[in-house]
Design an enzyme around this catalytic site. Structure first.
Site, PDB file in Angstrom:
ATOM      1  N   CYS A  71       0.985  -1.127   0.074  1.00 37.60           N
ATOM      2  CA  CYS A  71       0.110   0.213  -0.217  1.00 37.60           C
ATOM      3  C   CYS A  71       0.992   1.188   0.107  1.00 37.60           C
ATOM      4  O   CYS A  71       1.911   1.527   0.893  1.00 37.60           O
ATOM      5  CB  CYS A  71      -1.055  -0.019   1.530  1.00 37.60           C
ATOM      6  SG  CYS A  71      -2.097   1.275   1.373  1.00 37.60           S
ATOM      7  N   SER A  87      -4.338   5.103   4.039  1.00 35.88           N
ATOM      8  CA  SER A  87      -5.676   5.200   3.542  1.00 35.88           C
ATOM      9  C   SER A  87      -6.140   3.886   2.660  1.00 35.88           C
ATOM     10  O   SER A  87      -7.174   3.559   2.288  1.00 35.88           O
ATOM     11  CB  SER A  87      -5.980   6.057   3.031  1.00 35.88           C
ATOM     12  OG  SER A  87      -5.332   6.664   1.719  1.00 35.88           O
TER      13      SER A  87
END
Length: 213
Positions: free
Chosen positions: A115, A119
């Protein structure tokens, strides 16, 4: 009573990025102290949120999804076709699962998720992300040398197993569906969910443990 002011929140955001320490734990503590001091959130609210995602939600929601998919081939097909829609059958849809894709591990394929921003993590399914998941070293090395990174997590894959690294974004998130372990025939959905780990749904755990009876 807490209050929210958009301009103040933007100011806090700028302040944090210019003054927070590099260590993640210290950054979190500094953030907590600042928002509490400014009256933007109550300590009790933070404690309740942490408890909910660490203890009550954690990876348990995602584990339920995996267990259902193992037991119900039709649900598995729906999950692989449209994961966001499939998890809505549990009532788990939310901000962090708006565009969710399910990745199926097989004997020949192993999926691993990284990631670029925190978020990107589907926290409403997997709970709070582990500290190592947010570190740049994990993200960079997983792309360059995924097999070596997996070995450091205790996952030693044969060369015949292809490793697929998926980079999630704020618009697109992933959940890995691990293989169902041998020896779980006749298990209930609850029993199966109990052996699904958070890391297996990220892709840094593969061979789920089945306790001998």
């Amino acid at each position: 009573m807490t209050k929210y002011d958009g301009d103040e929140a933007a100011q806090v955001h700028r302040h944090l990025h210019s003054h927070l320490p590099p260590d993640p734990a210290l950054r979190v503590k500094a953030l907590e102290s600042l928002v509490v001091e400014r009256g933007m959130v109550a300590v009790e609210t933070l404690d309740a949120w942490v408890e909910a995602y660490a203890e009550k939600i954690g990876p348990k929601r995602g584990a339920q999804v995996v267990a259902r998919a193992w037991l119900d081939t039709e649900y598995m097909a729906r999950l692989l076709e449209d994961a966001s829609k499939a998890i809505a059958e549990f009532g788990f849809e939310g901000h962090a699962t708006g565009d969710l894709h399910a990745l199926l591990n097989t004997d020949n394929d192993h999926n691993m998720v990284v990631c670029t921003l925190c978020s990107c993590y589907p926290f409403s399914l997997l709970g709070m992300s582990p500290a190592w998941y947010k570190q740049s070293e994990y993200r960079a090395r997983s792309v360059r040398e995924p097999r070596k990174v997996l070995q450091e997590f205790g996952v030693d894959l044969p060369e015949s197993t292809a490793i697929h690294v998926w980079d999630s974004t704020a618009e697109l998130r992933y959940i890995v569906i691990p293989q169902r372990p041998v020896g779980t025939d006749g298990w209930t959905e609850e029993q199966l969910a109990s052996i699904v780990t958070r890391n297996s749904m990220i892709g840094t755990d593969r061979d789920l443990k089945v306790e001998a009876e």
